[in-house]
Design a protein around this motif. Structure first.
Motif, PDB file in Angstrom:
ATOM      1  N   ARG A 265       0.742  -1.203  -0.151  1.00  0.00           N
ATOM      2  CA  ARG A 265       0.128   0.055  -0.225  1.00  0.00           C
ATOM      3  C   ARG A 265       0.791   1.407   0.014  1.00  0.00           C
ATOM      4  O   ARG A 265       0.490   2.276  -0.019  1.00  0.00           O
ATOM      5  CB  ARG A 265      -1.028   0.007   1.367  1.00  0.00           C
ATOM      6  N   GLU A 266       2.306   0.978  -0.185  1.00  0.00           N
ATOM      7  CA  GLU A 266       3.183   2.330   0.148  1.00  0.00           C
ATOM      8  C   GLU A 266       3.180   3.182  -0.918  1.00  0.00           C
ATOM      9  O   GLU A 266       3.823   4.107  -0.753  1.00  0.00           O
ATOM     10  CB  GLU A 266       4.425   1.802   0.574  1.00  0.00           C
ATOM     11  N   ALA A 267       2.790   2.994  -2.097  1.00  0.00           N
ATOM     12  CA  ALA A 267       2.988   3.816  -3.374  1.00  0.00           C
ATOM     13  C   ALA A 267       2.749   5.227  -2.902  1.00  0.00           C
ATOM     14  O   ALA A 267       3.383   5.850  -2.217  1.00  0.00           O
ATOM     15  CB  ALA A 267       2.322   3.311  -4.397  1.00  0.00           C
ATOM     16  N   VAL A 274       8.467   8.209  -9.048  1.00  0.00           N
ATOM     17  CA  VAL A 274       7.480   7.146  -8.894  1.00  0.00           C
ATOM     18  C   VAL A 274       6.859   6.809 -10.035  1.00  0.00           C
ATOM     19  O   VAL A 274       5.631   6.090  -9.740  1.00  0.00           O
ATOM     20  CB  VAL A 274       6.677   7.428  -7.415  1.00  0.00           C
ATOM     21  N   ARG A 275       7.029   7.159 -11.152  1.00  0.00           N
ATOM     22  CA  ARG A 275       6.039   7.082 -12.467  1.00  0.00           C
ATOM     23  C   ARG A 275       6.361   5.910 -12.952  1.00  0.00           C
ATOM     24  O   ARG A 275       7.251   4.994 -12.892  1.00  0.00           O
ATOM     25  CB  ARG A 275       6.458   8.226 -13.394  1.00  0.00           C
ATOM     26  N   GLY A 276       5.411   5.458 -13.837  1.00  0.00           N
ATOM     27  CA  GLY A 276       5.414   4.131 -14.326  1.00  0.00           C
ATOM     28  C   GLY A 276       5.718   3.061 -13.486  1.00  0.00           C
ATOM     29  O   GLY A 276       4.847   2.604 -12.490  1.00  0.00           O
ATOM     30  N   LEU A 277       6.751   2.250 -13.820  1.00  0.00           N
ATOM     31  CA  LEU A 277       6.996   1.092 -13.067  1.00  0.00           C
ATOM     32  C   LEU A 277       8.048   1.252 -11.864  1.00  0.00           C
ATOM     33  O   LEU A 277       8.262   0.485 -10.913  1.00  0.00           O
ATOM     34  CB  LEU A 277       7.712  -0.112 -13.868  1.00  0.00           C
ATOM     35  N   ASN A 278       8.112   2.462 -11.604  1.00  0.00           N
ATOM     36  CA  ASN A 278       9.438   2.846 -10.310  1.00  0.00           C
ATOM     37  C   ASN A 278       8.729   2.501  -9.064  1.00  0.00           C
ATOM     38  O   ASN A 278       9.372   2.128  -8.308  1.00  0.00           O
ATOM     39  CB  ASN A 278       9.521   4.366 -10.489  1.00  0.00           C
ATOM     40  N   PHE A 342      21.111   0.869 -13.427  1.00  0.00           N
ATOM     41  CA  PHE A 342      21.060   2.311 -13.727  1.00  0.00           C
ATOM     42  C   PHE A 342      20.171   2.536 -14.976  1.00  0.00           C
ATOM     43  O   PHE A 342      20.102   1.652 -15.892  1.00  0.00           O
ATOM     44  CB  PHE A 342      22.361   2.712 -14.373  1.00  0.00           C
ATOM     45  N   SER A 343      19.085   3.254 -14.689  1.00  0.00           N
ATOM     46  CA  SER A 343      18.169   3.536 -15.650  1.00  0.00           C
ATOM     47  C   SER A 343      18.811   4.886 -16.596  1.00  0.00           C
ATOM     48  O   SER A 343      18.722   6.192 -16.091  1.00  0.00           O
ATOM     49  CB  SER A 343      16.887   4.105 -15.056  1.00  0.00           C
ATOM     50  N   THR A 344      19.360   4.594 -17.916  1.00  0.00           N
ATOM     51  CA  THR A 344      19.805   5.682 -18.813  1.00  0.00           C
ATOM     52  C   THR A 344      18.921   6.688 -18.735  1.00  0.00           C
ATOM     53  O   THR A 344      19.131   7.966 -18.996  1.00  0.00           O
ATOM     54  CB  THR A 344      20.589   4.902 -19.843  1.00  0.00           C
ATOM     55  N   ALA A 345      17.565   6.368 -19.479  1.00  0.00           N
ATOM     56  CA  ALA A 345      16.682   7.395 -19.798  1.00  0.00           C
ATOM     57  C   ALA A 345      16.094   8.290 -18.686  1.00  0.00           C
ATOM     58  O   ALA A 345      15.948   9.637 -18.792  1.00  0.00           O
ATOM     59  CB  ALA A 345      15.340   6.737 -20.607  1.00  0.00           C
ATOM     60  N   GLN A 346      15.987   7.754 -17.289  1.00  0.00           N
ATOM     61  CA  GLN A 346      15.816   8.615 -16.330  1.00  0.00           C
ATOM     62  C   GLN A 346      16.925   8.905 -15.453  1.00  0.00           C
ATOM     63  O   GLN A 346      16.884  10.118 -14.544  1.00  0.00           O
ATOM     64  CB  GLN A 346      14.952   7.802 -15.240  1.00  0.00           C
TER      65      GLN A 346
END
Length: 423
Positions: A265-267, A274-278, A342-346
Protein backbone atom coordinates in the motif's frame (compact mmCIF):
# COMPACT_ATOMS: atom_id res chain seq x y z
CA UNK A 1 13.05 -10.35 17.81
CA UNK A 2 16.09 -10.03 20.04
CA UNK A 3 16.54 -12.77 22.61
CA UNK A 4 16.02 -11.85 26.26
CA UNK A 5 19.18 -13.66 27.29
CA UNK A 6 21.16 -11.68 24.71
CA UNK A 7 19.72 -8.42 26.04
CA UNK A 8 20.58 -9.42 29.62
CA UNK A 9 24.15 -10.38 28.76
CA UNK A 10 24.98 -7.78 26.07
CA UNK A 11 22.80 -4.76 26.83
CA UNK A 12 25.53 -2.15 26.31
CA UNK A 13 26.67 -3.68 23.01
CA UNK A 14 23.07 -3.73 21.74
CA UNK A 15 22.58 -0.08 22.74
CA UNK A 16 25.68 0.84 20.73
CA UNK A 17 24.58 -1.25 17.76
CA UNK A 18 21.08 0.27 17.72
CA UNK A 19 22.72 3.69 17.86
CA UNK A 20 23.69 3.04 14.22
CA UNK A 21 19.96 3.19 13.51
CA UNK A 22 19.84 6.54 15.35
CA UNK A 23 17.87 4.91 18.17
CA UNK A 24 18.55 5.61 21.84
CA UNK A 25 17.53 2.19 23.12
CA UNK A 26 18.74 2.41 26.72
CA UNK A 27 15.36 3.25 28.27
CA UNK A 28 13.56 0.65 26.15
CA UNK A 29 16.03 -2.09 27.04
CA UNK A 30 15.92 -1.16 30.74
CA UNK A 31 12.13 -1.42 30.64
CA UNK A 32 12.42 -4.82 28.98
CA UNK A 33 14.74 -6.07 31.71
CA UNK A 34 12.50 -4.68 34.48
CA UNK A 35 9.46 -6.38 32.99
CA UNK A 36 11.41 -9.58 32.55
CA UNK A 37 12.44 -9.48 36.21
CA UNK A 38 8.83 -8.88 37.22
CA UNK A 39 7.70 -11.77 35.02
CA UNK A 40 10.28 -14.14 36.48
CA UNK A 41 9.52 -13.07 40.07
CA UNK A 42 5.80 -13.58 39.48
CA UNK A 43 6.48 -16.99 37.94
CA UNK A 44 8.49 -18.00 41.03
CA UNK A 45 5.71 -16.83 43.33
CA UNK A 46 3.14 -18.75 41.30
CA UNK A 47 5.26 -21.89 41.33
CA UNK A 48 5.63 -21.65 45.12
CA UNK A 49 1.88 -21.15 45.64
CA UNK A 50 1.04 -24.10 43.38
CA UNK A 51 3.60 -26.28 45.13
CA UNK A 52 2.19 -25.38 48.56
CA UNK A 53 -1.35 -26.02 47.34
CA UNK A 54 -0.33 -29.42 45.97
CA UNK A 55 1.38 -30.34 49.26
CA UNK A 56 -1.66 -29.30 51.30
CA UNK A 57 -3.99 -31.31 49.07
CA UNK A 58 -1.98 -34.44 49.83
CA UNK A 59 -1.99 -33.66 53.56
CA UNK A 60 -5.75 -33.11 53.51
CA UNK A 61 -6.24 -36.54 51.97
CA UNK A 62 -4.14 -38.17 54.68
CA UNK A 63 -5.99 -36.29 57.44
CA UNK A 64 -9.39 -37.42 56.16
CA UNK A 65 -8.18 -41.02 56.00
CA UNK A 66 -6.93 -40.89 59.60
CA UNK A 67 -10.14 -39.35 60.94
CA UNK A 68 -8.80 -35.85 61.47
CA UNK A 69 -11.56 -34.05 59.61
CA UNK A 70 -11.36 -30.85 61.68
CA UNK A 71 -7.67 -30.37 60.87
CA UNK A 72 -8.40 -31.17 57.24
CA UNK A 73 -11.10 -28.47 57.14
CA UNK A 74 -8.60 -25.85 58.40
CA UNK A 75 -6.16 -26.78 55.64
CA UNK A 76 -8.96 -26.67 53.04
CA UNK A 77 -9.59 -23.05 53.94
CA UNK A 78 -5.94 -22.36 53.28
CA UNK A 79 -6.14 -24.06 49.86
CA UNK A 80 -9.11 -21.84 48.94
CA UNK A 81 -6.96 -18.77 49.66
CA UNK A 82 -4.08 -20.27 47.71
CA UNK A 83 -6.38 -20.91 44.75
CA UNK A 84 -7.41 -17.24 44.67
CA UNK A 85 -3.79 -16.19 45.05
CA UNK A 86 -2.66 -18.44 42.20
CA UNK A 87 -5.43 -17.09 39.98
CA UNK A 88 -4.29 -13.51 40.57
CA UNK A 89 -0.64 -14.42 40.08
CA UNK A 90 -1.54 -16.19 36.83
CA UNK A 91 -3.28 -13.09 35.56
CA UNK A 92 -0.34 -10.92 36.61
CA UNK A 93 2.03 -13.31 34.86
CA UNK A 94 0.05 -13.20 31.62
CA UNK A 95 -0.10 -9.40 31.73
CA UNK A 96 3.64 -9.13 32.32
CA UNK A 97 4.37 -11.59 29.52
CA UNK A 98 2.12 -9.71 27.06
CA UNK A 99 3.66 -6.34 27.97
CA UNK A 100 7.15 -7.83 27.63
CA UNK A 101 6.34 -9.31 24.22
CA UNK A 102 4.92 -5.97 23.07
CA UNK A 103 8.12 -4.18 24.11
CA UNK A 104 10.33 -6.76 22.40
CA UNK A 105 8.37 -6.28 19.16
CA UNK A 106 9.32 -2.58 19.27
CA UNK A 107 13.06 -3.29 19.18
CA UNK A 108 14.58 -3.65 15.69
CA UNK A 109 17.41 -6.02 14.93
CA UNK A 110 20.90 -5.02 16.04
CA UNK A 111 22.97 -4.11 12.94
CA UNK A 112 25.99 -6.18 11.96
CA UNK A 113 29.39 -4.77 12.90
CA UNK A 114 30.06 -3.83 9.24
CA UNK A 115 27.00 -1.55 9.09
CA UNK A 116 27.89 2.10 9.49
CA UNK A 117 25.78 4.74 11.16
CA UNK A 118 23.64 6.88 8.88
CA UNK A 119 20.33 8.66 8.64
CA UNK A 120 19.03 7.87 5.16
CA UNK A 121 19.82 6.32 1.78
CA UNK A 122 22.26 9.17 1.20
CA UNK A 123 24.56 7.53 3.76
CA UNK A 124 24.58 4.08 2.13
CA UNK A 125 27.96 2.75 1.03
CA UNK A 126 28.63 1.71 -2.56
CA UNK A 127 30.68 -1.48 -2.42
CA UNK A 128 30.57 -2.67 -6.04
CA UNK A 129 29.72 -1.41 -9.52
CA UNK A 130 29.74 -3.23 -12.86
CA UNK A 131 28.50 -2.83 -16.41
CA UNK A 132 28.72 -0.23 -19.11
CA UNK A 133 26.09 2.49 -19.14
CA UNK A 134 24.88 2.75 -22.75
CA UNK A 135 24.82 6.00 -24.69
CA UNK A 136 21.29 6.60 -25.93
CA UNK A 137 19.92 8.69 -28.76
CA UNK A 138 18.83 12.23 -27.93
CA UNK A 139 15.27 11.09 -28.56
CA UNK A 140 15.46 8.31 -25.93
CA UNK A 141 12.34 7.93 -23.80
CA UNK A 142 11.63 6.83 -20.21
CA UNK A 143 9.96 3.45 -19.92
CA UNK A 144 6.43 4.81 -19.32
CA UNK A 145 6.62 6.57 -22.70
CA UNK A 146 8.09 3.48 -24.36
CA UNK A 147 5.30 1.36 -22.87
CA UNK A 148 2.73 3.64 -24.47
CA UNK A 149 4.59 3.93 -27.79
CA UNK A 150 4.83 0.16 -28.29
CA UNK A 151 1.54 -0.66 -26.50
CA UNK A 152 3.12 -3.15 -24.08
CA UNK A 153 2.03 -1.74 -20.69
CA UNK A 154 -1.20 0.17 -20.11
CA UNK A 155 -1.08 2.23 -16.92
CA UNK A 156 -4.35 4.05 -17.57
CA UNK A 157 -6.24 0.78 -18.04
CA UNK A 158 -4.85 -0.38 -14.70
CA UNK A 159 -6.24 2.78 -13.08
CA UNK A 160 -9.66 2.00 -14.59
CA UNK A 161 -9.65 -1.56 -13.26
CA UNK A 162 -8.09 -1.10 -9.83
CA UNK A 163 -6.39 2.28 -9.38
CA UNK A 164 -2.93 3.80 -9.71
CA UNK A 165 -0.09 1.35 -9.20
CA UNK A 166 -1.76 -1.64 -10.90
CA UNK A 167 -0.44 -1.79 -14.49
CA UNK A 168 -1.80 -4.01 -17.25
CA UNK A 169 0.87 -5.80 -19.32
CA UNK A 170 -0.08 -6.46 -22.94
CA UNK A 171 1.23 -8.48 -25.86
CA UNK A 172 5.01 -8.56 -25.95
CA UNK A 173 5.07 -6.74 -22.62
CA UNK A 174 3.21 -9.60 -20.95
CA UNK A 175 5.40 -12.19 -22.68
CA UNK A 176 8.58 -10.40 -21.63
CA UNK A 177 7.27 -10.25 -18.06
CA UNK A 178 6.60 -14.00 -18.10
CA UNK A 179 10.01 -14.63 -19.68
CA UNK A 180 11.74 -12.80 -16.83
CA UNK A 181 9.86 -14.83 -14.21
CA UNK A 182 10.76 -18.14 -15.85
CA UNK A 183 14.37 -17.08 -16.42
CA UNK A 184 14.82 -16.02 -12.80
CA UNK A 185 13.28 -19.26 -11.51
CA UNK A 186 15.48 -21.35 -13.81
CA UNK A 187 18.62 -19.51 -12.70
CA UNK A 188 17.69 -20.03 -9.06
CA UNK A 189 16.87 -23.72 -9.40
CA UNK A 190 20.11 -24.27 -11.35
CA UNK A 191 21.91 -22.76 -8.36
CA UNK A 192 20.33 -25.34 -6.04
CA UNK A 193 17.22 -23.54 -4.81
CA UNK A 194 14.07 -25.67 -4.62
CA UNK A 195 11.13 -24.04 -6.40
CA UNK A 196 8.02 -23.68 -4.28
CA UNK A 197 4.54 -22.21 -4.80
CA UNK A 198 2.97 -20.61 -1.74
CA UNK A 199 -0.28 -18.82 -0.77
CA UNK A 200 -0.57 -15.16 -1.64
CA UNK A 201 -2.37 -14.41 1.62
CA UNK A 202 -1.09 -15.06 5.13
CA UNK A 203 -2.53 -15.01 8.62
CA UNK A 204 -1.52 -12.68 11.44
CA UNK A 205 0.89 -15.20 12.99
CA UNK A 206 2.84 -15.34 9.73
CA UNK A 207 3.05 -11.54 9.63
CA UNK A 208 4.46 -11.49 13.16
CA UNK A 209 6.79 -14.41 12.38
CA UNK A 210 8.81 -12.56 9.75
CA UNK A 211 8.44 -9.09 11.28
CA UNK A 212 5.99 -7.40 8.92
CA UNK A 213 3.69 -7.06 11.93
CA UNK A 214 3.41 -4.90 13.87
CA UNK A 215 6.10 -2.75 12.12
CA UNK A 216 4.59 -2.57 8.60
CA UNK A 217 0.90 -3.08 9.28
CA UNK A 218 -0.04 0.14 7.48
CA UNK A 219 1.80 -0.98 4.33
CA UNK A 220 -0.07 -4.27 3.95
CA UNK A 221 -3.48 -4.91 2.42
CA UNK A 222 -5.73 -6.44 5.07
CA UNK A 223 -8.71 -8.65 4.24
CA UNK A 224 -10.62 -7.71 7.38
CA UNK A 225 -13.46 -10.25 7.24
CA UNK A 226 -11.03 -13.18 7.17
CA UNK A 227 -8.21 -11.43 9.06
CA UNK A 228 -5.71 -12.28 6.31
CA UNK A 229 -3.01 -10.13 4.71
CA UNK A 230 -1.98 -9.97 1.05
CA UNK A 231 1.72 -10.76 0.98
CA UNK A 232 4.23 -7.92 0.47
CA UNK A 233 6.83 -10.48 -0.65
CA UNK A 234 7.23 -14.26 -0.94
CA UNK A 235 9.62 -14.03 2.03
CA UNK A 236 6.62 -14.08 4.37
CA UNK A 237 4.89 -17.35 3.38
CA UNK A 238 8.12 -19.15 2.45
CA UNK A 239 9.94 -18.35 5.70
CA UNK A 240 6.82 -19.18 7.73
CA UNK A 241 7.02 -22.73 6.45
CA UNK A 242 9.53 -23.12 9.27
CA UNK A 243 7.47 -21.55 12.05
CA UNK A 244 7.54 -23.86 15.12
CA UNK A 245 9.95 -26.24 13.35
CA UNK A 246 13.03 -27.94 14.81
CA UNK A 247 15.63 -28.88 12.19
CA UNK A 248 18.67 -31.11 12.39
CA UNK A 249 22.14 -29.79 11.58
CA UNK A 250 22.16 -32.15 8.61
CA UNK A 251 19.20 -30.26 7.13
CA UNK A 252 21.30 -27.18 6.39
CA UNK A 253 21.34 -25.37 4.10
CA UNK A 254 17.61 -25.02 3.38
CA UNK A 255 17.16 -23.11 0.10
CA UNK A 256 13.89 -22.15 -1.58
CA UNK A 257 12.85 -19.95 -4.48
CA UNK A 258 9.37 -18.87 -5.45
CA UNK A 259 7.50 -16.50 -7.69
CA UNK A 260 4.58 -14.50 -6.32
CA UNK A 261 2.77 -11.26 -6.99
CA UNK A 262 3.48 -8.77 -4.19
CA UNK A 263 1.06 -6.22 -2.75
CA UNK A 264 2.07 -3.01 -1.00
CA UNK A 265 0.00 0.00 0.00
CA UNK A 266 3.08 2.21 0.27
CA UNK A 267 3.07 3.80 -3.22
CA UNK A 268 1.45 7.21 -2.74
CA UNK A 269 3.84 10.07 -3.55
CA UNK A 270 4.10 11.92 -6.85
CA UNK A 271 6.86 12.80 -9.30
CA UNK A 272 9.01 11.16 -11.96
CA UNK A 273 10.78 9.01 -9.35
CA UNK A 274 7.55 7.07 -8.80
CA UNK A 275 6.14 7.17 -12.34
CA UNK A 276 5.42 4.10 -14.42
CA UNK A 277 7.02 0.97 -13.00
CA UNK A 278 9.17 2.81 -10.47
CA UNK A 279 6.74 2.18 -7.62
CA UNK A 280 3.66 -0.03 -7.69
CA UNK A 281 0.96 -1.41 -5.41
CA UNK A 282 1.10 -4.79 -7.17
CA UNK A 283 4.18 -6.25 -8.81
CA UNK A 284 5.83 -9.58 -9.57
CA UNK A 285 8.93 -10.84 -7.81
CA UNK A 286 11.00 -13.99 -7.62
CA UNK A 287 12.47 -14.54 -4.16
CA UNK A 288 15.23 -16.68 -2.70
CA UNK A 289 15.05 -17.74 0.97
CA UNK A 290 17.64 -19.59 3.02
CA UNK A 291 17.71 -21.12 6.49
CA UNK A 292 21.28 -21.56 7.64
CA UNK A 293 23.48 -22.70 10.51
CA UNK A 294 24.63 -19.58 12.41
CA UNK A 295 28.27 -20.23 11.52
CA UNK A 296 27.46 -20.34 7.78
CA UNK A 297 24.95 -17.52 7.31
CA UNK A 298 27.35 -14.78 6.23
CA UNK A 299 29.02 -17.12 3.78
CA UNK A 300 25.52 -17.81 2.46
CA UNK A 301 24.83 -14.06 2.22
CA UNK A 302 27.95 -13.62 0.07
CA UNK A 303 26.81 -16.53 -2.10
CA UNK A 304 23.40 -14.90 -2.63
CA UNK A 305 25.06 -11.62 -3.61
CA UNK A 306 27.25 -13.40 -6.16
CA UNK A 307 24.22 -15.25 -7.52
CA UNK A 308 22.31 -12.03 -8.24
CA UNK A 309 25.45 -10.53 -9.78
CA UNK A 310 25.45 -13.43 -12.25
CA UNK A 311 21.85 -12.77 -13.26
CA UNK A 312 22.54 -9.09 -13.96
CA UNK A 313 25.67 -9.98 -15.93
CA UNK A 314 23.54 -12.27 -18.09
CA UNK A 315 21.06 -9.45 -18.64
CA UNK A 316 23.95 -7.08 -19.39
CA UNK A 317 22.49 -4.33 -17.24
CA UNK A 318 24.73 -1.77 -15.49
CA UNK A 319 24.30 -2.13 -11.74
CA UNK A 320 25.82 -1.30 -8.39
CA UNK A 321 25.64 -2.76 -4.88
CA UNK A 322 25.10 -0.71 -1.73
CA UNK A 323 25.65 -1.76 1.87
CA UNK A 324 22.82 -0.07 3.73
CA UNK A 325 23.59 2.24 6.63
CA UNK A 326 21.85 1.86 9.97
CA UNK A 327 19.24 4.51 9.21
CA UNK A 328 18.16 2.83 5.96
CA UNK A 329 18.32 -0.75 7.24
CA UNK A 330 15.05 -2.70 7.40
CA UNK A 331 13.55 -3.29 10.84
CA UNK A 332 14.35 -7.01 10.93
CA UNK A 333 17.71 -7.06 9.08
CA UNK A 334 21.19 -7.24 10.57
CA UNK A 335 22.90 -6.56 7.22
CA UNK A 336 21.44 -5.71 3.81
CA UNK A 337 22.94 -5.28 0.36
CA UNK A 338 20.81 -3.40 -2.15
CA UNK A 339 21.25 -3.90 -5.90
CA UNK A 340 20.42 -0.96 -8.15
CA UNK A 341 20.25 -0.92 -11.94
CA UNK A 342 21.04 2.27 -13.83
CA UNK A 343 18.20 3.70 -15.86
CA UNK A 344 19.86 5.69 -18.63
CA UNK A 345 16.66 7.36 -19.82
CA UNK A 346 15.83 8.54 -16.28
CA UNK A 347 19.51 9.17 -15.41
CA UNK A 348 19.11 7.52 -12.01
CA UNK A 349 19.67 4.32 -10.11
CA UNK A 350 16.66 2.05 -9.46
CA UNK A 351 16.61 -0.47 -6.61
CA UNK A 352 15.90 -3.97 -7.90
CA UNK A 353 16.95 -6.28 -5.06
CA UNK A 354 17.59 -6.36 -1.34
CA UNK A 355 19.54 -9.29 0.09
CA UNK A 356 19.51 -9.55 3.87
CA UNK A 357 20.74 -11.65 6.77
CA UNK A 358 18.35 -11.52 9.72
CA UNK A 359 20.55 -13.72 11.92
CA UNK A 360 18.30 -15.08 14.73
CA UNK A 361 15.82 -12.17 14.69
CA UNK A 362 13.11 -13.85 12.60
CA UNK A 363 13.95 -17.32 13.92
CA UNK A 364 13.26 -16.17 17.48
CA UNK A 365 9.82 -14.93 16.44
CA UNK A 366 9.19 -18.09 14.42
CA UNK A 367 10.57 -20.44 17.09
CA UNK A 368 12.73 -21.88 14.32
CA UNK A 369 15.41 -24.01 15.93
CA UNK A 370 17.81 -26.82 15.23
CA UNK A 371 19.45 -29.54 17.29
CA UNK A 372 23.23 -29.23 17.40
CA UNK A 373 25.63 -32.16 17.63
CA UNK A 374 25.17 -32.22 21.40
CA UNK A 375 21.40 -32.34 21.12
CA UNK A 376 21.03 -28.76 22.33
CA UNK A 377 18.35 -26.60 20.73
CA UNK A 378 19.57 -23.39 19.06
CA UNK A 379 18.05 -20.69 16.88
CA UNK A 380 18.79 -20.90 13.14
CA UNK A 381 19.63 -17.93 10.91
CA UNK A 382 17.29 -16.78 8.11
CA UNK A 383 18.15 -14.89 4.92
CA UNK A 384 16.24 -13.74 1.89
CA UNK A 385 16.70 -11.73 -1.28
CA UNK A 386 14.96 -10.58 -4.44
CA UNK A 387 16.12 -12.60 -7.41
CA UNK A 388 14.67 -10.44 -8.84
CA UNK A 389 11.89 -7.86 -8.49
CA UNK A 390 10.50 -7.41 -11.99
CA UNK A 391 9.19 -3.84 -12.40
CA UNK A 392 12.46 -1.93 -12.26
CA UNK A 393 14.39 -4.69 -14.03
CA UNK A 394 11.86 -4.40 -16.83
CA UNK A 395 12.15 -0.59 -16.72
CA UNK A 396 15.94 -0.90 -17.00
CA UNK A 397 15.65 -3.26 -19.97
CA UNK A 398 13.15 -1.07 -21.82
CA UNK A 399 15.20 2.09 -21.31
CA UNK A 400 18.74 0.75 -21.72
CA UNK A 401 17.95 -1.51 -24.68
CA UNK A 402 15.95 1.04 -26.72
CA UNK A 403 17.12 1.78 -30.25
CA UNK A 404 15.67 3.80 -33.16
CA UNK A 405 14.27 0.53 -34.52
CA UNK A 406 12.64 -0.62 -31.27
CA UNK A 407 13.57 -2.22 -27.97
CA UNK A 408 16.05 -5.07 -28.23
CA UNK A 409 15.50 -8.04 -25.92
CA UNK A 410 18.48 -9.24 -23.85
CA UNK A 411 19.94 -12.26 -25.59
CA UNK A 412 19.47 -14.53 -22.59
CA UNK A 413 15.70 -13.85 -22.62
CA UNK A 414 15.06 -14.50 -26.32
CA UNK A 415 14.54 -18.29 -25.90
CA UNK A 416 12.02 -17.54 -23.13
CA UNK A 417 9.90 -14.95 -24.95
CA UNK A 418 10.34 -16.02 -28.60
CA UNK A 419 11.27 -12.61 -30.06
CA UNK A 420 14.31 -10.36 -30.01
CA UNK A 421 12.75 -6.95 -30.74
CA UNK A 422 9.76 -4.97 -29.52
CA UNK A 423 8.63 -2.62 -32.31
Amino acid sequence: MLQLQTIREHKEEIILALGKRNIDAETLLNNVLLLDEKRRTTQTQLDNVLAESNTLSKEIGVLYKTGKAQEATVLKERTVNLKEESKQLGEDLNTAAEELQSLLYQIPNAPHISVRKGSSEEDNEEVFKEGKIPTLEATALPHWELAKKYDIIDFELGVKIAGAGFPVYKGKGARLQRALINYFLDKNTEAGYTEIQVPHLVNELSGYGTGQLPDKEGQMYHVTEDDLYLIPTAEVPVTNIFRDVILNESDFPVTYTGYTPCFRREAGSYGAHVRGLNRLHQFDKVEIVRVEHPTKSYEALDDMVEHVKGILRDLKLPYRILRLCGGDLGFTAALTFDFEVFSTAQDRWLEISSISNFETYQANRLKLRFKDENGKSQLAHTLNGSSLALPRVLAGILENYQTPDGIRVPEVLVPYCGFDLIN
